[in-house]
Design an enzyme around this catalytic site. Structure first.
Site, short mmCIF file in Angstrom:
data_model
loop_
_atom_site.label_atom_id
_atom_site.label_comp_id
_atom_site.label_asym_id
_atom_site.label_seq_id
_atom_site.Cartn_x
_atom_site.Cartn_y
_atom_site.Cartn_z
N ARG A 190 -2.36 11.09 5.93
CA ARG A 190 -2.60 9.72 6.37
C ARG A 190 -2.14 8.73 5.32
NH1 ARG A 190 -6.87 5.74 5.35
NH2 ARG A 190 -8.00 7.16 3.99
N LEU A 217 -14.55 6.37 -5.06
CA LEU A 217 -13.17 5.99 -4.95
C LEU A 217 -12.80 4.80 -5.82
CD1 LEU A 217 -10.78 6.86 -3.18
CD2 LEU A 217 -11.20 4.77 -1.90
N ARG A 229 -0.40 9.65 -0.72
CA ARG A 229 -1.51 10.25 -1.46
C ARG A 229 -1.33 11.73 -1.75
NH1 ARG A 229 -6.26 6.92 1.70
NH2 ARG A 229 -5.78 4.98 0.62
N GLU A 274 -6.85 2.51 -3.64
CA GLU A 274 -5.41 2.47 -3.82
C GLU A 274 -4.93 1.04 -4.05
OE1 GLU A 274 -3.36 5.13 -1.22
OE2 GLU A 274 -1.76 3.67 -0.96
N GLN A 285 -7.27 15.19 3.18
CA GLN A 285 -6.65 14.31 2.20
C GLN A 285 -7.47 14.25 0.91
OE1 GLN A 285 -6.15 9.77 2.69
NE2 GLN A 285 -4.09 10.62 2.71
N HIS A 320 -11.22 13.08 0.43
CA HIS A 320 -11.33 11.71 0.88
C HIS A 320 -11.32 11.53 2.39
CE1 HIS A 320 -10.99 7.43 0.68
NE2 HIS A 320 -9.79 7.40 1.24
N PHE A 332 0.84 -1.19 0.00
CA PHE A 332 0.00 0.00 0.00
C PHE A 332 0.87 1.24 0.00
CE2 PHE A 332 -4.42 1.38 0.79
CZ PHE A 332 -5.08 0.32 0.20
N HIS A 342 -7.73 12.10 -2.24
CA HIS A 342 -7.28 10.81 -2.75
C HIS A 342 -7.01 10.96 -4.24
CE1 HIS A 342 -7.25 6.59 -3.83
NE2 HIS A 342 -7.29 6.26 -2.56
C1 LIG Z 1 -14.40 5.15 -0.28
C2 LIG Z 1 -13.49 5.05 0.90
C3 LIG Z 1 -12.60 4.01 1.02
C4 LIG Z 1 -11.77 3.93 2.13
N1 LIG Z 1 -10.88 2.89 2.20
C5 LIG Z 1 -10.09 2.80 3.27
C6 LIG Z 1 -9.16 1.73 3.38
O1 LIG Z 1 -9.06 0.89 2.51
N2 LIG Z 1 -8.38 1.66 4.47
C7 LIG Z 1 -8.47 2.58 5.48
O2 LIG Z 1 -7.75 2.44 6.46
N3 LIG Z 1 -9.34 3.59 5.41
C8 LIG Z 1 -10.15 3.73 4.33
N4 LIG Z 1 -11.03 4.77 4.26
C9 LIG Z 1 -11.21 5.66 5.40
C10 LIG Z 1 -12.08 4.98 6.43
O3 LIG Z 1 -13.06 4.21 5.80
C11 LIG Z 1 -12.80 5.95 7.34
O4 LIG Z 1 -11.91 6.86 7.83
C12 LIG Z 1 -13.43 5.21 8.50
O5 LIG Z 1 -14.27 4.20 8.05
C13 LIG Z 1 -14.19 6.15 9.40
O6 LIG Z 1 -14.89 5.39 10.36
P1 LIG Z 1 -15.63 6.05 11.57
O7 LIG Z 1 -16.09 4.94 12.43
O8 LIG Z 1 -14.77 7.08 12.17
O9 LIG Z 1 -16.86 6.82 10.94
P2 LIG Z 1 -18.00 6.38 9.90
O10 LIG Z 1 -17.87 4.99 9.46
O11 LIG Z 1 -18.05 7.45 8.89
O12 LIG Z 1 -19.30 6.43 10.78
C14 LIG Z 1 -19.87 7.61 11.22
C15 LIG Z 1 -21.08 7.27 12.02
O13 LIG Z 1 -21.57 8.41 12.68
C16 LIG Z 1 -22.94 8.54 12.47
N5 LIG Z 1 -23.26 9.96 12.57
C17 LIG Z 1 -22.61 11.00 12.01
N6 LIG Z 1 -23.22 12.15 12.34
C18 LIG Z 1 -24.26 11.83 13.13
C19 LIG Z 1 -25.29 12.59 13.77
N7 LIG Z 1 -25.37 13.90 13.67
N8 LIG Z 1 -26.21 11.91 14.49
C20 LIG Z 1 -26.17 10.58 14.60
N9 LIG Z 1 -25.23 9.83 14.01
C21 LIG Z 1 -24.29 10.45 13.29
C22 LIG Z 1 -23.18 7.93 11.12
O14 LIG Z 1 -24.51 7.52 10.98
C23 LIG Z 1 -22.24 6.74 11.19
O15 LIG Z 1 -22.84 5.68 11.86
C24 LIG Z 1 -11.84 4.89 3.13
C25 LIG Z 1 -12.73 5.94 3.02
C26 LIG Z 1 -13.51 6.06 1.88
C27 LIG Z 1 -14.34 7.27 1.73
#
Ligand SMILES: Cc1cc2nc3c(=O)[nH]c(=O)nc-3n(C[C@H](O)[C@H](O)[C@H](O)COP(=O)(O)OP(=O)(O)OC[C@H]3O[C@@H](n4cnc5c(N)ncnc54)[C@H](O)[C@@H]3O)c2cc1C
Ligand code: SF4
Ligand code: SF4
Ligand code: FES
Lengths: 575, 371
Positions: A389, A243, A277, A246, A231, A348, A118, A233
């Protein structure tokens, strides 16, 4: 009034992992988890490429120190090294934990978890589940939530953090189903609300990534850390922005300009397409500026470049990155086995966020912590990513710090009383805010204002930045903020009124956008993802510091906080 | 707001069930036009959308938009909501076929709005004739109560999932310090079911769920197969026991709808078939009626090339004369058949019996080898 020992906002990887950690260590604690979507629909489900850990399954030379070094170097030395150390050390355990929980990782012929290369990682250490890693992990975690007796509030929108006397006491939330408002009182509140990709007009993020948690903190008077580091991407599918993982480059795809040249050899001759990135996104932007981009209509100098998989062959494409092939086929009609995919940088990931210590407790400033308030995942800034990141470090952060914060929370609430406050006043205010939005008579649709705002942020705070461009952006944003009171809603009902939610989210986006711009304007150097044409180099003397920005309607106050450097001394960052 | 208009409410509609579905083979899919054509060619399309408040009758509202053939249905709905009518309610999130939010009825079958695009919908369901504006019909999922417009109440869907214990249980197994080993072959057996995004499209179409509200549904059974097959899980036997019922695996009528609509190729019906296979292997025909049904069917066909219906009823329902209640329950039917001259008094074995028998034996042999 609802009550829980702990209330967690967010059901993605970070929130779900934390909830499970509490229940696994202290089953008797009463845990509530709120999400504005169903937790299984959280943005984490979309993560594709993988999750890093020095398991040494493929590369016996790997070690947690190497992982830590890559992460710190990738961060352009702005990461806090104590936080990175814990991340890298705990990574193998965390993965094994997930595996024991049932996560379907891809496997090596001998049955161990497979790992791949990666960007920015010096060893093959990214564990994956084909190109649906987030999906594989989140489904397992969420299915375990109910099993462990976590109370789930799905499709409730959290509107406000209740913070009194430097102490978090609960939240106010709105039920999409019927417009019911509820106050939740808790011994501790945790935010795991994810990112804010929707601040920009082209993003890989889902619709829910509107920075709600960040805005709620800012409005409550808490600082946000390092918000200038956004970031981009390198490979968002043009034009949609979704996306192209990567992993596709990890498996060997090339980036080519309109002349068919693998232009990365001019920018990162050693790592080529697998440079970090920030570097790759800048390279693409510069190629396009130099007139070597492509327009899908065939003219040169356009808004995208090509990601070429053709030499990988059908079998490899379909077995390693089938989802990416499907995306391009579905959204732009490109068969990647025979044609290159059109790509360009897409917003991203948010390196910055709610400042927390290494146990997930939120900081009031460099020295003081906020009582009863925790955060983890993309909305938090611990900071393991610093100014940039590395791919597959974010899922890792979510599970490592989600778990750690959960364990800490379980201990923290043991000797804490249920806080008291006047719930009715909060309810009345929230109700008034909602009525205000429903009834305000304007001439603008939400979509119009949001589009103008997203265009403004993309233009004035994109891959390259200058003082003048950002100053103009700040002025524009303030004008747009004034127009917020001119939006009009068609839907005045209280059943599944997503227009109301979009209006609340837009309010948050406007705050977060301003915080990003103000932080970026004040950082007069180039570091990681923050790239300034008027200050082209890194300036450790002045800016080897974390930004802390404090919001007030009158303007944003910027302060700085030292970086933890205890292992790797800053060097020039070359790939 | 150029190029878009609301035509207002048209007819009143009451049935929410799609009338027919075309199989994928009925419509040749022409090669996709290049990206160029997709992004620059606009056409007018009318979206006929079911609007409904909970427990009220649905009405159809028309919205006409200028769209490109490459636009996904979700992009069109967003434009309707953002440009024409903010009251329209639907679920969405990832816009990339992975979060499972946006399943709905599109032109008569359940599908993801972010997966299907305008061009394919029109080609398959509304081929243009003499300049008429093509139409795309959008309705909420079936088998769920409607909350508002395209948003349905999915509680039963999640509850049914919960019923099959959708988590790997390693209870009673020594937890190693490292990962459990799982070969790529073992893993690949879980691939298809592992891809489920819990969108509800299958459940929406399921005939068994429609007649039996306690039938746990294709999504849950596909997941059940995953759990029973996961080499790390220690509860395989208990699980199979649990699925061995009419609310579980035997409730499926093999109508194929779930396989047809699933956007992730999970093929729930096939997974259910595999669970049934496991159950048949573990039980002899005295266990329960569905298993007896299967086994007797094969036995009789082997015996006579086709089914001797006299024996079939007696053996399946009467459990080889052991289930007196069962026997009594089919007696009136038998008597009615006799009275109407429909009872087959004699059985003539098929002329192809030999051939049929050897065919069945070869299949059974092949199945045994596969295990
Ligand atoms: C397309 C894509 C691919 C990615 N691929 C990778 C990868 O391969 N490897 C890697 O390490 N990272 C990757 N990332 C980054 C990574 O996926 C995210 O940073 C990570 O999943 C974030 O998780 P989280 O639990 O912080 O938040 P999220 O999964 O975004 O969850 C947020 C939660 O908060 C809730 N929420 C938000 N606001 C409110 C509100 N006001 N009231 C109630 N609930 C709320 C939402 O409903 C949700 O349940 C990728 C990101 C993207 C966009
Ligand atoms: S089996 Fe297919 S249709 Fe059913 S919920 Fe899963 S992904 Fe959706
Ligand atoms: S095949 Fe079975 S599970 Fe699938 S839709 Fe038909 S009855 Fe339901
Ligand atoms: S929006 Fe996520 S599956 Fe369609």
């Amino acid at each position: 009034m609802l009550e829980h020992d702990v209330i967690i906002v967010g059901g993605g990887l970070a929130g779900s992992r934390a909830a499970l950690a509490i229940k696994q260590t202290h089953p008797s604690l009463d845990v509530g988890l709120v999400a504005k979507t169903h937790p299984i629909r959280s943005h984490s489900v979309a993560a594709q490429g993988g999750i890093a850990a020095s398991l040494q399954n493929v590369d016996s030379e790997d070690a947690w120190e190497a992982h830590a070094f890559d992460t710190v170097k990738g961060s352009d030395y702005l990461a806090d090294q104590d936080a990175v150390e814990f991340l890298a050390k705990d990574a193998p355990n965390t993965i094994i934990d997930l595996e024991h929980m049932g996560v379907l990782f891809s496997r090596l012929p001998d049955g161990r978890i497979a790992q791949r290369a990666f960007g920015g990682h010096s060893h093959k250490r990214t564990c994956y589940a084909a190109d649906k890693t987030g999906h594989a992990i989140l489904h397992e975690l969420v299915n375990n939530l109910r099993h462990h007796g976590v109370t789930i509030y799905e499709e409730w929108y959290v509107m406000q953090l209740i913070l009194e006397d430097n102490e978090a006491k609960g939240i106010i939330m709105y039920h999409l189903l019927d417009g019911h408002l509820a106050v939740v009182r808790a011994k501790a509140v945790m935010f795991a609300t994810g990112g804010y990709g929707r601040v920009f007009n082209t993003t890989s993020n889902d619709y829910a990534s509107t920075g709600d948690g960040l805005a709620m903190c800012a409005i409550a008077g808490l600082p946000l850390e390092d918000m200038e580091f956004v970031q981009f991407h390198p490979t968002g599918l043009y034009p949609a922005g979704v996306l192209i993982s990567e992993a596709v480059r990890g498996e060997g795809a090339y980036l080519r300009n309109s002349e068919g040249e693998r232009f990365m050899e001019h920018y990162a001759p050693k790592q080529m397409e697998l440079a970090p990135r920030d570097i790759t996104s800048r390279a693409i932007t510069l190629e396009i500026r130099a007139g070597r981009g492509l327009h899908p209509d065939g003219t040169a100098g356009g808004p995208c470049v090509h990601l070429d998989l053709r030499h990988m062959g059908k079998e490899k494409i379909m077995s390693r990155v089938p989802f990416c092939w499907e995306e391009a086929h579905r959204l732009v009609g490109v068969d990647a086995i025979h044609q290159p995919m059109p790509v360009r940088p897409t917003a991203h990931y948010s390196m910055g966020g709610i400042p927390v210590n290494t146990e997930g407790q939120v900081r009031w400033n460099g020295d003081t912590l906020v009582e009863g308030f925790f955060a983890a995942g993309e909305c938090a800034c611990v900071s393991v990513h610093g100014a940039n990141r590395l791919g597959s470090n974010s899922l890792l952060e979510c599970v490592v710090y989600g778990k750690r914060t959960g364990i800490k929370l379980a201990q923290y609430v043991q000797n804490r009383k249920m806080p008291s406050f006047d719930a009715q006043t909060y309810l009345d205010k929230a109700q008034k805010r909602i009525y205000g939005l429903l009834e305000q008579e304007g001439n603008m649709r939400i979509g119009q204002l949001r589009q103008q705002f997203q265009d403004c942020m993309s233009e004035h705070c994109g891959v390259f930045r200058t003082d003048a461009i950002m100053q103009e952006g700040l002025d524009k944003i303030r004008q747009l903020q004034d127009q917020y009171h001119q939006i009009r809603l068609d839907d005045q009902g209280d059943c599944w009124n997503t227009e109301l939610i979009e209006a609340l989210e837009l309010g948050n986006l406007l705050v977060v956008g301003e915080m990003i711009l103000a932080s970026a304007y004040n950082r007069k150097e180039s570091r990681g993802a923050h790239s300034r044409e008027d200050y082209a180099t890194r300036d450790d003397e002045k800016f080897l510091q974390h930004t802390l920005s404090y919001y007030s309607p009158a303007g944003i106050d910027i302060q700085y906080m030292p970086v933890v450097i205890n292992r790797f001394q800053p060097q020039e960052r070359k790939y | 707001m150029a190029g878009a208009s609301v035509k207002g409410v048209s007819s009143i509609w009451t049935s929410a069930k799609p009338l027919f579905c075309l199989t994928p083979l009925d419509w040749p899919i022409t090669p996709l036009p290049s990206a160029k054509n997709l992004s620059f060619f606009y056409m007018q399309v009318t979206f006929k959308i079911f609007r409904q408040a909970s427990n009220r009758p649905a009405k159809i509202q028309d919205y006409t938009l200028d769209v490109t053939p490459g636009n996904t249905i979700l992009e069109c709905l967003n434009r309707i909501k953002w440009e024409l009518d903010g009251t329209l309610a639907y679920r969405k999130n990832c816009r990339n076929t992975i979060c499972g939010s946006c399943a709905m009825g599109i032109n008569g079958r359940s599908a993801l709005a972010c997966k299907e695009n305008v061009r394919q919908e029109i080609e398959r369901f509304s081929p243009q004739e003499n300049g008429q504006t093509p139409e795309i019909t959008i309705a909420p999922l079936g088998n769920f109560p409607v909350i508002k417009d395209l948003v349905v109440d999915m509680r039963s869907f999640w509850d049914h999932l919960e019923e099959i214990d959708p988590y790997v249980s390693t209870q009673g197994r020594a937890i190693p310090e490292r990962e459990f080993l799982q070969t790529p072959e073992e893993r690949s057996r879980l691939e298809q079911t592992g891809n489920c995004i819990m969108c509800g499209a299958c459940y929406s179409e399921c005939n068994a769920r429609e007649v039996n509200p306690d039938f746990v549904g294709p999504h849950a059974l596909a997941k059940a197969y995953r759990m029973a097959t996961d080499s790390r899980d220690t509860q395989t036997e208990q699980r199979l026991e649990e699925y061995n019922s009419l609310d579980g695996a035997w409730g499926c009528t093999r109508c194929y709808q779930c396989n047809y609509v699933c956007p992730m190729d999970v093929a729930p019906m096939d997974q259910i078939g595999k669970i049934k296979g496991e159950l048949l292997d573990r039980h002899d025909k005295t266990t329960n009626r569905p298993i007896r049904h299967r086994k007797v069917l094969i036995e009789l066909v082997k015996e006579g090339g086709w089914i001797d219906e006299r024996k079939f009823g007696l053996y399946v329902v009467g459990n080889y004369f052991q289930d007196i209640r069962g026997l009594l329950s089919i007696t009136p039917l038998g008597l009615r058949m006799v009275a109407n001259g429909k009872f087959p008094l004699k059985f003539h074995p098929s002329e192809g019996t030999e051939e049929v028998r050897s065919l069945i034996e070869r299949v059974q042999e092949a199945e045994r080898k596969k295990m």
